[in-house]
Scaffold this motif. Structure first.
Motif, PDB file in Angstrom:
ATOM      1  N   PRO A  88      -1.815  -1.992  -0.966  1.00 19.81           N
ATOM      2  CA  PRO A  88      -2.641  -3.006  -0.306  1.00 19.81           C
ATOM      3  C   PRO A  88      -3.133  -2.511   1.042  1.00 19.81           C
ATOM      4  CG  PRO A  88      -0.319  -3.565  -0.088  1.00 19.81           C
ATOM      5  CD  PRO A  88      -0.381  -2.344  -0.973  1.00 19.81           C
ATOM      6  N   THR A  89      -4.265  -3.021   1.487  1.00 21.81           N
ATOM      7  CA  THR A  89      -4.725  -2.700   2.833  1.00 21.81           C
ATOM      8  C   THR A  89      -4.087  -3.678   3.812  1.00 21.81           C
ATOM      9  OG1 THR A  89      -6.667  -4.124   2.643  1.00 21.81           O
ATOM     10  CG2 THR A  89      -6.930  -1.806   2.012  1.00 21.81           C
ATOM     11  N   LEU A  90      -4.073  -3.285   5.062  1.00 24.01           N
ATOM     12  CA  LEU A  90      -3.562  -4.155   6.133  1.00 24.01           C
ATOM     13  C   LEU A  90      -4.711  -4.457   7.081  1.00 24.01           C
ATOM     14  CD1 LEU A  90      -0.143  -2.477   6.968  1.00 24.01           C
ATOM     15  CD2 LEU A  90      -0.511  -4.675   5.852  1.00 24.01           C
ATOM     16  N   PRO A  91      -5.240  -5.659   7.147  1.00 24.81           N
ATOM     17  CA  PRO A  91      -4.897  -6.800   6.295  1.00 24.81           C
ATOM     18  C   PRO A  91      -5.545  -6.675   4.921  1.00 24.81           C
ATOM     19  CG  PRO A  91      -6.696  -7.384   7.735  1.00 24.81           C
ATOM     20  CD  PRO A  91      -6.296  -5.981   8.120  1.00 24.81           C
ATOM     21  N   MET A  92      -5.134  -7.556   4.004  1.00 27.06           N
ATOM     22  CA  MET A  92      -5.802  -7.638   2.706  1.00 27.06           C
ATOM     23  C   MET A  92      -7.137  -8.345   2.882  1.00 27.06           C
ATOM     24  SD  MET A  92      -4.299  -6.270   0.101  1.00 27.06           S
ATOM     25  CE  MET A  92      -4.719  -7.112  -1.418  1.00 27.06           C
ATOM     26  N   LEU A  93      -8.128  -7.871   2.140  1.00 26.05           N
ATOM     27  CA  LEU A  93      -9.450  -8.485   2.197  1.00 26.05           C
ATOM     28  C   LEU A  93      -9.824  -8.996   0.821  1.00 26.05           C
ATOM     29  CD1 LEU A  93     -11.376  -5.720   4.218  1.00 26.05           C
ATOM     30  CD2 LEU A  93      -9.977  -7.577   5.110  1.00 26.05           C
ATOM     31  N   ILE A  94     -10.579 -10.090   0.800  1.00 30.64           N
ATOM     32  CA  ILE A  94     -11.171 -10.569  -0.452  1.00 30.64           C
ATOM     33  C   ILE A  94     -12.683 -10.520  -0.280  1.00 30.64           C
ATOM     34  CG2 ILE A  94     -11.142 -13.036   0.193  1.00 30.64           C
ATOM     35  CD1 ILE A  94     -10.357 -13.523  -2.826  1.00 30.64           C
ATOM     36  N   ARG A 140     -13.200  -9.460  -5.560  1.00 28.31           N
ATOM     37  CA  ARG A 140     -12.360  -8.262  -5.513  1.00 28.31           C
ATOM     38  C   ARG A 140     -11.401  -8.301  -4.326  1.00 28.31           C
ATOM     39  NH1 ARG A 140     -16.093  -3.146  -5.727  1.00 28.31           N
ATOM     40  NH2 ARG A 140     -16.796  -3.883  -3.696  1.00 28.31           N
ATOM     41  N   LEU A 141     -10.317  -7.564  -4.469  1.00 28.01           N
ATOM     42  CA  LEU A 141      -9.340  -7.408  -3.393  1.00 28.01           C
ATOM     43  C   LEU A 141      -9.360  -5.960  -2.903  1.00 28.01           C
ATOM     44  CD1 LEU A 141      -6.231  -9.261  -4.917  1.00 28.01           C
ATOM     45  CD2 LEU A 141      -7.822 -10.150  -3.191  1.00 28.01           C
ATOM     46  N   SER A 142      -9.321  -5.751  -1.594  1.00 26.34           N
ATOM     47  CA  SER A 142      -9.310  -4.396  -1.033  1.00 26.34           C
ATOM     48  C   SER A 142      -7.957  -3.741  -1.287  1.00 26.34           C
ATOM     49  CB  SER A 142      -9.565  -4.447   0.470  1.00 26.34           C
ATOM     50  OG  SER A 142      -8.535  -5.181   1.109  1.00 26.34           O
ATOM     51  N   CYS A 143      -7.988  -2.449  -1.589  1.00 26.13           N
ATOM     52  CA  CYS A 143      -6.735  -1.730  -1.815  1.00 26.13           C
ATOM     53  C   CYS A 143      -7.008  -0.228  -1.751  1.00 26.13           C
ATOM     54  CB  CYS A 143      -6.136  -2.104  -3.175  1.00 26.13           C
ATOM     55  SG  CYS A 143      -7.208  -1.746  -4.570  1.00 26.13           S
ATOM     56  N   ARG A 144      -5.956   0.550  -1.986  1.00 26.47           N
ATOM     57  CA  ARG A 144      -6.064   1.994  -2.108  1.00 26.47           C
ATOM     58  C   ARG A 144      -5.449   2.418  -3.435  1.00 26.47           C
ATOM     59  NH1 ARG A 144      -8.853   1.102   1.550  1.00 26.47           N
ATOM     60  NH2 ARG A 144      -8.997   2.133   3.583  1.00 26.47           N
ATOM     61  N   HIS A 145      -6.047   3.434  -4.062  1.00 23.13           N
ATOM     62  CA  HIS A 145      -5.467   4.046  -5.253  1.00 23.13           C
ATOM     63  C   HIS A 145      -5.315   5.515  -4.902  1.00 23.13           C
ATOM     64  CE1 HIS A 145      -5.721   5.201  -9.755  1.00 23.13           C
ATOM     65  NE2 HIS A 145      -4.532   4.681  -9.512  1.00 23.13           N
ATOM     66  N   GLY A 146      -4.079   5.987  -4.726  1.00 21.73           N
ATOM     67  CA  GLY A 146      -3.897   7.295  -4.125  1.00 21.73           C
ATOM     68  C   GLY A 146      -4.444   7.262  -2.714  1.00 21.73           C
ATOM     69  N   ALA A 147      -5.318   8.228  -2.417  1.00 18.44           N
ATOM     70  CA  ALA A 147      -5.917   8.278  -1.083  1.00 18.44           C
ATOM     71  C   ALA A 147      -7.267   7.573  -1.023  1.00 18.44           C
ATOM     72  CB  ALA A 147      -6.087   9.733  -0.667  1.00 18.44           C
TER      73      ALA A 147
END
Lengths: 364, 200
Positions: B49-55, B67-74
């Motif tokens: 998850p990102t800090l903060p989470m975004l929608i 959609r929700l913000s996040c990371r997959h690997g880098a």
């Protein structure tokens, strides 16, 4: 060629109060050893809210502790964030002057504008204005340190005529720098007479080009500072071990951990539509569009000071050959390297590598 | 480092995303911070998850994603949690799903360059025959001119999704959009470095 150590103060999960305290204690011990071993600088970043990646939100306090525990190493803000909601310009000038006094004139002041939404959004700061604020800060900080009747009215602050106190020990003022992530910021630094504190991974060729252009521009600059600081530093990782394989394993893990934590930061540009940030920031300078598989690991940047002494020496000599004036080392990331190994790495570097960059003693 | 804890079985599942080519369309995106629910509880273990989470809501003519913000690997990614093919945008109001989401756009406050707005790659939870649940990666290629940034306000929000808190930013851009056929996907329970696959 000068060398520094550079602290983000990353803290491994779980984020306990004890873990934070240990990271600060370890960093202080590393700084004291670096002072004894002949390193030139200790730098500390300013970041806010960046869990795990950086718990260094009050660098002026950490650097004061470093200054009190050391004798000769210079202490550097790497860098003060020039955003009024985070740091009013007067408070930056005041705190810096006090740190310069307490350190006996050993302060270097880096300036920056912050790149993450986590930080700018957390202070409700307008990302569009960060560059304009930064321009004002670097112009008025030297004035606050040198004028007895300072006044100013601008975007970042309005100050009626006041004598900002105390004045720094260094005359006219401490050397000033700007952290450089976005390509082109090195030219902003050169045009203003500021040192270029590199904090992004840049290739040899790109760094050589940028360094040459920086020195060409700063030689003819119209400085905003009273003391021009014509210096270019780059950031690197340091893990020096007698075994090349062990160095690659341990140091590589540190670099990979740092890179991954860095890539997880929430860069302003990703979700905030703006022309104020043309690259993501820090190490994450790649474009958003990629062609590789999602699980592909990023290749480590070239020129890392990770290896046995011969390897580290060769890499640093190459940085020196392209005109870089100094290299600042990240020593650890989220404590993936035990403290004793970090200290051993520093000692080995000082014994086997550092002398190659220092003048030979004069024969009597 | 932070890693999602959401049971993949609890993710909303969608059909394999179809390629899409649109000329003379609009690309509307509005993004807010989330508050109250830890980000780790919103995404599966493959994601950070990102800090903060975004929608975020992204919409083009005839298609919208929540959609929700996040990371997959880098890599920066956005986990798709809702979609609709019922989209209307009249320049002042974005209406998705017949009114389940309504976002009002005020007059633009900044005119931007073509590359000043980012459209993060989507990850779609898809039940893949013979493989099980996968996060299918779909890039969003745009060629826009003259994007603008706008203040927005939420007039209606579908209670199935986390409620937006502080606005991050919203933009409108005319141009063309391509959602190419996905090439990569990943297991939702493994980190990117272990769980990535091709769609073939």
């Amino acid at each position: 060629m000068r060398f520094g150590i550079f602290f983000e103060l990353s803290v491994p999960r779980p984020l306990t109060r004890g873990a934070e305290q240990q990271v600060y204690a370890d960093a202080l011990e590393q700084a004291v050893l670096a002072d004894e071993l002949g390193f030139d600088w200790v730098w500390a970043v300013e970041h806010h809210f960046l869990e795990e990646y950086s718990h260094c939100s009050a660098p002026e306090l950490f650097l004061t502790a470093v200054a009190m525990a050391t004798k000769r190493i210079r202490v550097g803000h790497g860098a003060v964030v020039c955003v009024p909601a985070m740091n009013h310009p007067i408070r930056v000038a005041e705190r810096a002057a006090v740190l310069d006094i307490l350190s006996g004139g050993r302060l270097e002041l880096g300036t920056a504008r912050s790149s993450t939404w986590t930080e700018l959004g957390g202070f409700a700061a307008d990302p569009d204005l960060t560059k304009a604020w930064w321009r004002e800060y670097v112009e008025i900080l030297p004035r606050m340190w040198t004028e007895t009747a300072f006044s100013f009215s601008g975007l970042s602050c309005t100050v009626p005529e006041r004598n900002v106190l105390p004045k720094p020990v260094q005359d006219p003022h401490p050397p000033m720098w700007v952290t450089v992530t976005t390509p082109g910021t090195e030219l902003d630094a050169a045009d203003r007479g500021l040192g270029c504190l590199g904090v992004a991974a840049v290739s040899y060729d790109e760094q050589e080009r940028r360094t040459a252009e920086y020195h060409r521009r700063i030689a003819n600059c119209d400085p905003v500072v009273s003391l021009v600081n014509p210096s270019v530093t780059t950031q690197n990782f340091l893990y020096c071990d007698e075994s090349l394989d062990r160095a690659a394993e341990v140091g590589g893990a540190m670099a990979a951990t740092f890179g991954l934590l860095n890539s997880h930061l929430l860069w302003t540009r990703e979700w905030y539509p703006t022309d104020a940030y043309r690259s993501l920031g820090n190490q994450a300078t790649r474009a958003m569009k990629e062609t590789g598989a999602p699980g592909e690991r990023r290749a480590p940047p070239e020129g890392l000071a990770i290896g046995d002494p011969d390897h580290v020496l060769a890499e640093l000599k190459r940085w020196e050959a392209i005109g870089v004036d100094g290299v600042n080392f990240i020593l650890n990331a989220a404590d993936v390297i035990p403290q004793q190994q970090v200290l051993d790495s520093l000692r080995l570097f000082a014994r086997e590598v550092l002398p190659a960059f220092r003048p030979a003693p004069v024969a009597r | 480092m932070l890693r999602g804890t959401r049971d993949p079985a609890q993710l909303a599942v969608f059909p394999f995303p179809e390629p899409l080519e649109l000329d003379d369309t609009f690309v509307v995106q509005a993004t807010w911070e989330l508050a109250g629910t830890p980000g780790v509880a919103m995404v599966p273990p493959a994601l950070h998850p990102t800090l903060p989470m975004l929608i975020s809501v992204i919409a083009v003519r005839g298609h919208a994603q929540v959609r929700l913000s996040c990371r997959h690997g880098a890599r920066a990614r956005a986990l798709v949690i809702g979609t609709s093919d019922d989209v209307d945008f009249d320049g002042e109001r974005l209406t998705v799903g017949g009114g389940s989401i309504v976002v009002a756009f005020a007059a633009p406050t900044r005119h931007l360059g073509a590359t000043d707005v980012q459209y993060v790659t989507s990850l779609w939870p898809v039940e893949m025959e013979g493989r099980g649940l996968r996060l299918v990666q779909q890039e969003i290629d745009v060629e826009v001119t003259g994007p603008t940034r706008h203040p927005v306000s939420v007039e209606s929000w579908d209670p199935r999704w986390p409620v937006p808190a502080m606005l991050v930013g919203a933009s409108v851009a005319p141009g063309s959009v391509s959602l190419p056929r996905p090439r990569f996907m990943a297991r939702p329970d493994l980190l990117a470095f272990e769980g990535s696959e091709t769609t073939r």
